[in-house]
Design an enzyme around this catalytic site. Structure first.
Site, PDB file in Angstrom:
ATOM      1  N   SER A  76      81.281  19.084  42.849  1.00 32.98           N
ATOM      2  CA  SER A  76      80.072  19.170  42.038  1.00 32.98           C
ATOM      3  C   SER A  76      79.962  20.552  41.435  1.00 32.98           C
ATOM      4  O   SER A  76      80.510  21.537  41.967  1.00 32.98           O
ATOM      5  CB  SER A  76      78.832  18.873  42.893  1.00 32.98           C
ATOM      6  OG  SER A  76      77.663  18.838  42.100  1.00 32.98           O
ATOM      7  N   ASP A  77      79.269  20.624  40.315  1.00 29.70           N
ATOM      8  CA  ASP A  77      79.019  21.919  39.696  1.00 29.70           C
ATOM      9  C   ASP A  77      77.680  21.878  38.973  1.00 29.70           C
ATOM     10  O   ASP A  77      77.284  20.837  38.439  1.00 29.70           O
ATOM     11  CB  ASP A  77      80.126  22.282  38.703  1.00 29.70           C
ATOM     12  CG  ASP A  77      80.066  23.751  38.310  1.00 29.70           C
ATOM     13  OD1 ASP A  77      80.447  24.588  39.158  1.00 29.70           O
ATOM     14  OD2 ASP A  77      79.616  24.064  37.199  1.00 29.70           O
ATOM     15  N   THR A  78      76.989  23.020  38.994  1.00 27.38           N
ATOM     16  CA  THR A  78      75.665  23.126  38.379  1.00 27.38           C
ATOM     17  C   THR A  78      75.633  24.311  37.438  1.00 27.38           C
ATOM     18  O   THR A  78      76.158  25.383  37.756  1.00 27.38           O
ATOM     19  CB  THR A  78      74.579  23.295  39.461  1.00 27.38           C
ATOM     20  OG1 THR A  78      74.586  22.160  40.327  1.00 27.38           O
ATOM     21  CG2 THR A  78      73.199  23.439  38.838  1.00 27.38           C
TER      22      THR A  78
END
Length: 205
Positions: A76-78
């Site tokens: 995941s990446d934000t």
């Protein structure tokens, strides 16, 4: 402890992230994980849009962990986005002040992508949430930096932490702003055969 209890506590997913927030979010829906952070280059490509950027990194992180586990993997990446610019983690107090100054009194977007590998290949989703901050004073920004919280947070703030008092409104997924969109994540896990709510129900009923 009986065999059923041991099974409940066995990891069913490899989390390709060192983020304690993502691990806690997965634990909140009953998903036991093994943690194997992936080291990938997080430099945006020239002209790369935020949605493409976070999706590319989420997939890269999940795929980087794949060779090291037999479990499905989650990456995941934000990113915090304002005026089309991607705000990463502030390097120092001046950069944090600049970031929070840009977010002050405005609505920005938090883009979070999640990718899950498994029998169906690599499945992914990207979620955008609108976050509106009230106006911040220079003193507030300085004091917030001194707490140590902004240093490792995209955009220089943590909505689930002390910066909760800065957030006037959100439109979209709160959990995505924290680090993982749980609704979409649960859908992807289901498609890959990863159970949720482990230990929270009686499997014999």
């Amino acid at each position: 402890m009986d065999s059923a209890s041991l099974q409940e506590k066995s990891p069913v997913l490899c989390l390709a992230s060192a983020s304690p927030r993502r691990r806690d979010l997965l634990a909140s829906i009953g998903v036991e994980v093994s943690v194997r952070p992936s080291e990938v280059d997080e430099t945006p490509y020239p002209g790369e849009q935020a949605t493409a950027y976070v999706t590319r990194l989420a997939i890269a992180k999940a795929e980087a962990a794949m060779p090291h586990t037999a479990l499905p993997t989650l990456g995941s990446d934000t990113a915090v986005v304002v005026d089309g610019a991607i705000l990463g983690k502030p390097a120092d107090a001046d950069e944090a002040a600049s970031m929070l100054g840009r977010l002050s009194g405005r609505t920005h977007q938090v883009m979070t992508a999640v990718a899950v590998t498994g029998p169906c290949g690599v499945l992914y989703r990207c979620v955008s949430t609108d976050v509106t901050m009230r106006r911040l004073t220079g003193q507030e920004i300085s004091r917030y930096w001194q707490t140590g919280e902004p240093a490792d947070k995209a955009g220089g703030y943590a909505i689930q932490g002390l910066a909760a008092v800065f957030v006037e409104e959100i439109k979209g997924s709160y959990s995505a702003v924290v680090g993982l969109p749980l609704y979409e994540t649960a859908q992807l896990l289901h498609q890959q055969g990863v159970p949720i709510w482990m230990g929270h129900y009686n499997s014999h009923t």
